[in-house]
Motif scaffolding. Structure first.
Motif, PDB file in Angstrom:
ATOM      1  N   ARG A  12     -42.237  33.346 -72.900  1.00 26.12           N
ATOM      2  CA  ARG A  12     -41.274  33.980 -71.999  1.00 26.12           C
ATOM      3  C   ARG A  12     -41.828  34.031 -70.569  1.00 26.12           C
ATOM      4  NH1 ARG A  12     -40.042  38.267 -74.994  1.00 26.12           N
ATOM      5  NH2 ARG A  12     -41.649  39.607 -74.118  1.00 26.12           N
ATOM      6  N   LYS A  16     -40.382  32.088 -67.264  1.00 24.97           N
ATOM      7  CA  LYS A  16     -40.064  32.813 -66.032  1.00 24.97           C
ATOM      8  C   LYS A  16     -40.814  32.195 -64.851  1.00 24.97           C
ATOM      9  CE  LYS A  16     -39.960  37.456 -64.050  1.00 24.97           C
ATOM     10  NZ  LYS A  16     -40.319  38.875 -64.250  1.00 24.97           N
ATOM     11  N   TYR A  58     -35.498  37.809 -59.709  1.00 25.04           N
ATOM     12  CA  TYR A  58     -36.842  37.237 -59.570  1.00 25.04           C
ATOM     13  C   TYR A  58     -37.527  37.654 -58.268  1.00 25.04           C
ATOM     14  CZ  TYR A  58     -35.755  34.194 -63.504  1.00 25.04           C
ATOM     15  OH  TYR A  58     -35.444  33.709 -64.753  1.00 25.04           O
ATOM     16  N   ASN A  70     -45.244  34.482 -60.808  1.00 24.94           N
ATOM     17  CA  ASN A  70     -45.276  35.224 -62.055  1.00 24.94           C
ATOM     18  C   ASN A  70     -46.470  34.805 -62.905  1.00 24.94           C
ATOM     19  OD1 ASN A  70     -43.982  37.251 -63.654  1.00 24.94           O
ATOM     20  ND2 ASN A  70     -43.457  35.659 -65.105  1.00 24.94           N
TER      21      ASN A  70
END
Length: 199
Positions: A12, A16, A58, A70
């Protein structure tokens, strides 16, 4: 936490990070074509084929699209996976380098362009300093946990500050020498720190 949960979280986080890198790539293209100040969030969202509301999931604003990434969760996971016999500096160095070796050529090019823009736009340079302060806090927490000290310990904070200082020096050098290999520069700079900064 089970291995399956860790893998799902890792996937995940990687997804991202890839989405953020894609938005940044489109933003950079628009900044080149239109100029940083003339480019709007709506234009960036349209180019990345997302809605403005997705953009704001984001990034909090246009500056964030250049200074935010990220990769922190990936850095933490890579740091925690380092063998216990390594020194804190060796563990940080390995974690940073493992994150860079997983980056595609396209992601590396996006990082190069981001760095160039950050170093030339005063507002972005100032915002990056705030971002690096947060990175320093993350490093203090990671390292303190590994060595059994408190995050507010002066030695731990000094250690984290030295790592952030290396990062800043590499960012400036890379902005002046964009043909250089960023990962190699970072590895060499961390090696110098590990060797006691001989001059």
């Amino acid at each position: 936490m089970s291995t399956d949960i860790k893998q799902k979280i890792g996937l995940r986080e990687r997804k991202k990070a890839k989405t953020m890198a894609s938005v940044q790539m489109h933003a950079l293209r628009l900044f080149r074509e239109l100029g940083y100040n003339a480019t709007t969030v709506e234009q960036i969202a349209e180019a990345a084929e997302i809605s403005p509301s997705t953009f704001f999931r984001y990034f909090s604003n246009k500056e964030d699209v250049m200074i935010t990434d990220n990769y922190d969760p990936l850095l933490i996971a890579a740091f925690e996976d380092q063998p216990p016999e390594l020194s804190p500096l060796q563990a940080v160095r390995n974690a940073i380098m493992s994150g860079m070796t997983d980056m595609s050529a396209e992601e590396m090019e996006t990082m190069r362009e981001r760095n160039q823009l950050i170093m030339t736009v005063p507002a972005l340079r100032a915002a990056t300093l705030n971002n690096l302060t947060q990175t320093m806090q993350l490093l203090t927490e990671m390292v303190a946990k590994r060595v059994g000290l408190k995050p507010d310990d002066l030695a731990v904070r000094t250690f984290a500050g030295a790592i952030v200082g290396v990062n800043i020096s590499v960012m400036f050098y890379y902005a002046e020498n964009p043909a250089a290999d960023f990962a190699k520069l970072m590895d060499e700079a961390l090696a110098k720190l590990e060797d006691g900064l001989p001059l």
